[in-house]
Design a protein around this motif. Sequence first.
Motif, PDB file in Angstrom:
ATOM      1  N   GLY A 100       0.792  -1.226   0.000  1.00  0.00           N
ATOM      2  CA  GLY A 100       0.000   0.000   0.000  1.00  0.00           C
ATOM      3  C   GLY A 100       0.822   1.272   0.000  1.00  0.00           C
ATOM      4  O   GLY A 100       0.295   2.360  -0.216  1.00  0.00           O
ATOM      5  N   GLU A 101       2.128   1.158   0.242  1.00  0.00           N
ATOM      6  CA  GLU A 101       2.995   2.338   0.240  1.00  0.00           C
ATOM      7  C   GLU A 101       3.116   2.878  -1.182  1.00  0.00           C
ATOM      8  O   GLU A 101       3.325   2.117  -2.117  1.00  0.00           O
ATOM      9  CB  GLU A 101       4.376   1.957   0.783  1.00  0.00           C
ATOM     10  CG  GLU A 101       5.340   3.120   0.886  1.00  0.00           C
ATOM     11  CD  GLU A 101       6.644   2.700   1.551  1.00  0.00           C
ATOM     12  OE1 GLU A 101       6.690   2.686   2.792  1.00  0.00           O
ATOM     13  OE2 GLU A 101       7.588   2.376   0.815  1.00  0.00           O
ATOM     14  N   PRO A 102       2.951   4.193  -1.367  1.00  0.00           N
ATOM     15  CA  PRO A 102       3.081   4.758  -2.715  1.00  0.00           C
ATOM     16  C   PRO A 102       4.504   4.580  -3.241  1.00  0.00           C
ATOM     17  O   PRO A 102       5.448   4.443  -2.471  1.00  0.00           O
ATOM     18  CB  PRO A 102       2.742   6.236  -2.522  1.00  0.00           C
ATOM     19  CG  PRO A 102       2.744   6.492  -1.075  1.00  0.00           C
ATOM     20  CD  PRO A 102       2.673   5.196  -0.353  1.00  0.00           C
ATOM     21  N   PHE A 112       2.582   8.882   3.825  1.00  0.00           N
ATOM     22  CA  PHE A 112       2.017   7.558   4.087  1.00  0.00           C
ATOM     23  C   PHE A 112       2.577   7.001   5.389  1.00  0.00           C
ATOM     24  O   PHE A 112       1.837   6.515   6.247  1.00  0.00           O
ATOM     25  CB  PHE A 112       2.347   6.626   2.913  1.00  0.00           C
ATOM     26  CG  PHE A 112       1.919   5.198   3.103  1.00  0.00           C
ATOM     27  CD1 PHE A 112       0.656   4.795   2.720  1.00  0.00           C
ATOM     28  CD2 PHE A 112       2.792   4.251   3.630  1.00  0.00           C
ATOM     29  CE1 PHE A 112       0.259   3.470   2.875  1.00  0.00           C
ATOM     30  CE2 PHE A 112       2.410   2.933   3.791  1.00  0.00           C
ATOM     31  CZ  PHE A 112       1.136   2.541   3.415  1.00  0.00           C
ATOM     32  N   ARG A 113       3.883   7.077   5.535  1.00  0.00           N
ATOM     33  CA  ARG A 113       4.519   6.519   6.736  1.00  0.00           C
ATOM     34  C   ARG A 113       4.152   7.313   7.984  1.00  0.00           C
ATOM     35  O   ARG A 113       3.915   6.730   9.041  1.00  0.00           O
ATOM     36  CB  ARG A 113       6.032   6.453   6.546  1.00  0.00           C
ATOM     37  CG  ARG A 113       6.422   5.369   5.560  1.00  0.00           C
ATOM     38  CD  ARG A 113       7.901   5.206   5.453  1.00  0.00           C
ATOM     39  NE  ARG A 113       8.221   4.074   4.598  1.00  0.00           N
ATOM     40  CZ  ARG A 113       9.376   3.417   4.652  1.00  0.00           C
ATOM     41  NH1 ARG A 113      10.319   3.786   5.497  1.00  0.00           N
ATOM     42  NH2 ARG A 113       9.578   2.404   3.846  1.00  0.00           N
ATOM     43  N   THR A 114       4.089   8.621   7.896  1.00  0.00           N
ATOM     44  CA  THR A 114       3.709   9.445   9.046  1.00  0.00           C
ATOM     45  C   THR A 114       2.301   9.089   9.510  1.00  0.00           C
ATOM     46  O   THR A 114       2.056   8.915  10.709  1.00  0.00           O
ATOM     47  CB  THR A 114       3.792  10.946   8.692  1.00  0.00           C
ATOM     48  OG1 THR A 114       5.148  11.256   8.358  1.00  0.00           O
ATOM     49  CG2 THR A 114       3.333  11.818   9.840  1.00  0.00           C
ATOM     50  N   GLN A 120      10.391   6.758   8.980  1.00  0.00           N
ATOM     51  CA  GLN A 120      10.677   7.288   7.634  1.00  0.00           C
ATOM     52  C   GLN A 120      11.795   6.482   6.973  1.00  0.00           C
ATOM     53  O   GLN A 120      12.499   5.715   7.613  1.00  0.00           O
ATOM     54  CB  GLN A 120      11.067   8.771   7.720  1.00  0.00           C
ATOM     55  CG  GLN A 120       9.934   9.657   8.189  1.00  0.00           C
ATOM     56  CD  GLN A 120       8.708   9.584   7.275  1.00  0.00           C
ATOM     57  OE1 GLN A 120       8.818   9.626   6.070  1.00  0.00           O
ATOM     58  NE2 GLN A 120       7.533   9.458   7.890  1.00  0.00           N
ATOM     59  N   VAL A 121      11.937   6.684   5.678  1.00  0.00           N
ATOM     60  CA  VAL A 121      12.930   5.948   4.890  1.00  0.00           C
ATOM     61  C   VAL A 121      14.307   6.197   5.459  1.00  0.00           C
ATOM     62  O   VAL A 121      14.697   7.326   5.718  1.00  0.00           O
ATOM     63  CB  VAL A 121      12.883   6.406   3.403  1.00  0.00           C
ATOM     64  CG1 VAL A 121      13.983   5.736   2.598  1.00  0.00           C
ATOM     65  CG2 VAL A 121      11.521   6.110   2.792  1.00  0.00           C
TER      66      VAL A 121
END
Length: 127
Positions: A100-102, A112-114, A120-121
């Motif tokens: 589901g991550e863009p 998305f992660r926040t 974060q990456v």
Amino acid sequence: MKKTTRDDFEVVITPRRLGDLGWMSVSDRMASSDPERDVRERCEEIAAAVKRHVDNVAAVEVRFTETHTCSFCGYDWEVLTAEAIAKYPTMTQDERSVEGEPVCCEKAIAEFRTERGIPQVSEGGAA
């Protein structure tokens, strides 16, 4: 011998652009503060007029296509799938990438992660 039969005929009505003023043309954004709403209203008005004035109509409906794009970069919205993660693990940003991550841009991934509480990456990219 090939025989062609035609059935399921439809009449397709395309509304005039919002910015088509007849004597001049401007962009739809110049003609309306909310083009999507106004085009839909125009289509609903056309559909109601057809229902009201045409007797031999089985159905009238307003159809549209949806295009999902990233609000950050403008590219088509695509996300990681479980199949892609399994088949192409280097497609992921790091070991925390999830289904589901863009995949379009760093800003979309960060948002998305926040929203999901995912770190974060990491520096260095893919795992």
